[in-house]
Design a protein around this motif. Structure first.
Motif, PDB file in Angstrom:
ATOM      1  N   THR A 150      -5.746  11.732  -9.426  1.00 49.39           N
ATOM      2  CA  THR A 150      -5.750  10.547  -8.570  1.00 49.39           C
ATOM      3  C   THR A 150      -6.563   9.412  -9.180  1.00 49.39           C
ATOM      4  OG1 THR A 150      -5.455  11.892  -6.589  1.00 49.39           O
ATOM      5  CG2 THR A 150      -6.354   9.685  -6.266  1.00 49.39           C
ATOM      6  N   ASN A 178       0.409  12.533  -9.139  1.00 50.56           N
ATOM      7  CA  ASN A 178      -0.295  13.794  -8.864  1.00 50.56           C
ATOM      8  C   ASN A 178       0.631  14.989  -9.034  1.00 50.56           C
ATOM      9  OD1 ASN A 178      -2.386  12.578  -6.110  1.00 50.56           O
ATOM     10  ND2 ASN A 178      -2.711  12.441  -8.289  1.00 50.56           N
ATOM     11  N   MET A 191      -5.270   5.797 -10.505  1.00 50.42           N
ATOM     12  CA  MET A 191      -5.768   4.522  -9.982  1.00 50.42           C
ATOM     13  C   MET A 191      -6.363   3.668 -11.109  1.00 50.42           C
ATOM     14  SD  MET A 191      -7.256   5.387  -6.172  1.00 50.42           S
ATOM     15  CE  MET A 191      -8.295   6.758  -6.620  1.00 50.42           C
ATOM     16  N   GLU A 210       0.805  -1.221   0.000  1.00 50.55           N
ATOM     17  CA  GLU A 210       0.000   0.000   0.000  1.00 50.55           C
ATOM     18  C   GLU A 210       0.840   1.273   0.000  1.00 50.55           C
ATOM     19  OE1 GLU A 210      -3.771   2.033   2.315  1.00 50.55           O
ATOM     20  OE2 GLU A 210      -2.765   0.324   3.220  1.00 50.55           O
ATOM     21  N   ARG A 211       1.884   1.326   0.821  1.00 50.23           N
ATOM     22  CA  ARG A 211       2.699   2.542   0.915  1.00 50.23           C
ATOM     23  C   ARG A 211       3.325   2.898  -0.437  1.00 50.23           C
ATOM     24  NH1 ARG A 211       6.980   2.484   5.363  1.00 50.23           N
ATOM     25  NH2 ARG A 211       5.266   3.278   6.596  1.00 50.23           N
ATOM     26  N   ASP A 212       3.879   1.901  -1.114  1.00 52.42           N
ATOM     27  CA  ASP A 212       4.505   2.177  -2.408  1.00 52.42           C
ATOM     28  C   ASP A 212       3.475   2.571  -3.457  1.00 52.42           C
ATOM     29  OD1 ASP A 212       7.079   1.829  -1.484  1.00 52.42           O
ATOM     30  OD2 ASP A 212       7.242  -0.233  -2.177  1.00 52.42           O
ATOM     31  N   LEU A 213       2.305   1.948  -3.429  1.00 53.21           N
ATOM     32  CA  LEU A 213       1.251   2.349  -4.365  1.00 53.21           C
ATOM     33  C   LEU A 213       0.812   3.784  -4.098  1.00 53.21           C
ATOM     34  CD1 LEU A 213      -0.930  -0.859  -4.684  1.00 53.21           C
ATOM     35  CD2 LEU A 213       0.344   0.291  -6.493  1.00 53.21           C
ATOM     36  N   GLN A 214       0.694   4.149  -2.831  1.00 54.64           N
ATOM     37  CA  GLN A 214       0.325   5.529  -2.498  1.00 54.64           C
ATOM     38  C   GLN A 214       1.403   6.506  -2.969  1.00 54.64           C
ATOM     39  OE1 GLN A 214      -2.720   6.619  -1.190  1.00 54.64           O
ATOM     40  NE2 GLN A 214      -1.833   8.511  -1.951  1.00 54.64           N
ATOM     41  N   GLU A 215       2.663   6.110  -2.850  1.00 57.61           N
ATOM     42  CA  GLU A 215       3.760   6.960  -3.335  1.00 57.61           C
ATOM     43  C   GLU A 215       3.685   7.134  -4.850  1.00 57.61           C
ATOM     44  OE1 GLU A 215       7.604   5.713  -1.911  1.00 57.61           O
ATOM     45  OE2 GLU A 215       6.928   5.724   0.167  1.00 57.61           O
ATOM     46  N   ILE A 256       0.942   7.051  -6.661  1.00 57.27           N
ATOM     47  CA  ILE A 256      -0.177   7.967  -6.906  1.00 57.27           C
ATOM     48  C   ILE A 256       0.220   9.397  -6.580  1.00 57.27           C
ATOM     49  CG2 ILE A 256      -2.513   8.596  -6.157  1.00 57.27           C
ATOM     50  CD1 ILE A 256      -2.952   5.503  -5.743  1.00 57.27           C
ATOM     51  N   ASP A 257       0.892   9.607  -5.453  1.00 57.87           N
ATOM     52  CA  ASP A 257       1.342  10.952  -5.079  1.00 57.87           C
ATOM     53  C   ASP A 257       2.295  11.532  -6.116  1.00 57.87           C
ATOM     54  OD1 ASP A 257      -0.180  10.724  -2.776  1.00 57.87           O
ATOM     55  OD2 ASP A 257       1.537  10.317  -1.464  1.00 57.87           O
TER      56      ASP A 257
END
Length: 85
Positions: free
Chosen positions: A41, A35, A45, A24-29, A31-32
């Motif tokens: 966003t 952005n 996704m 999850e953390r790497d996927l959020q990174e 996406i960030d």
């Protein structure tokens, strides 16, 4: 990458959830970062989901030989224990 090593055996009921938490953390990174580079966003996704569909299809056609036989054997043995176990 910050993905942590698997802490549970293949047969552990929380392994799937632990894997989600690990990536999850790497996927959020990702996406960030998208952005910051002008991608939205939701479109990021959507792109990740589409890439995953393509990767899943490619994997189904040509699985990783180093992983698949071991995983299949472990799952088979978990679902069909031998007489000794």
């Amino acid at each position: 990458m910050t993905i942590e090593a698997a802490k549970h055996r293949v047969s552990h009921p929380d392994r799937h959830l632990a894997c989600q938490e690990a990536v999850e953390r790497d996927l959020q990174e990702i996406i960030d970062k998208a952005n910051m580079l002008g991608w939205g966003t939701v479109e990021t996704m959507d792109a990740i989901e589409e890439v995953m569909r393509h990767l899943r299809l490619a994997y189904a056609e040509d699985p990783d030989p180093a992983e698949e036989p071991i995983m299949d054997a472990r799952l088979f043995l978990h679902k069909h224990p031998t007489e000794e176990g």
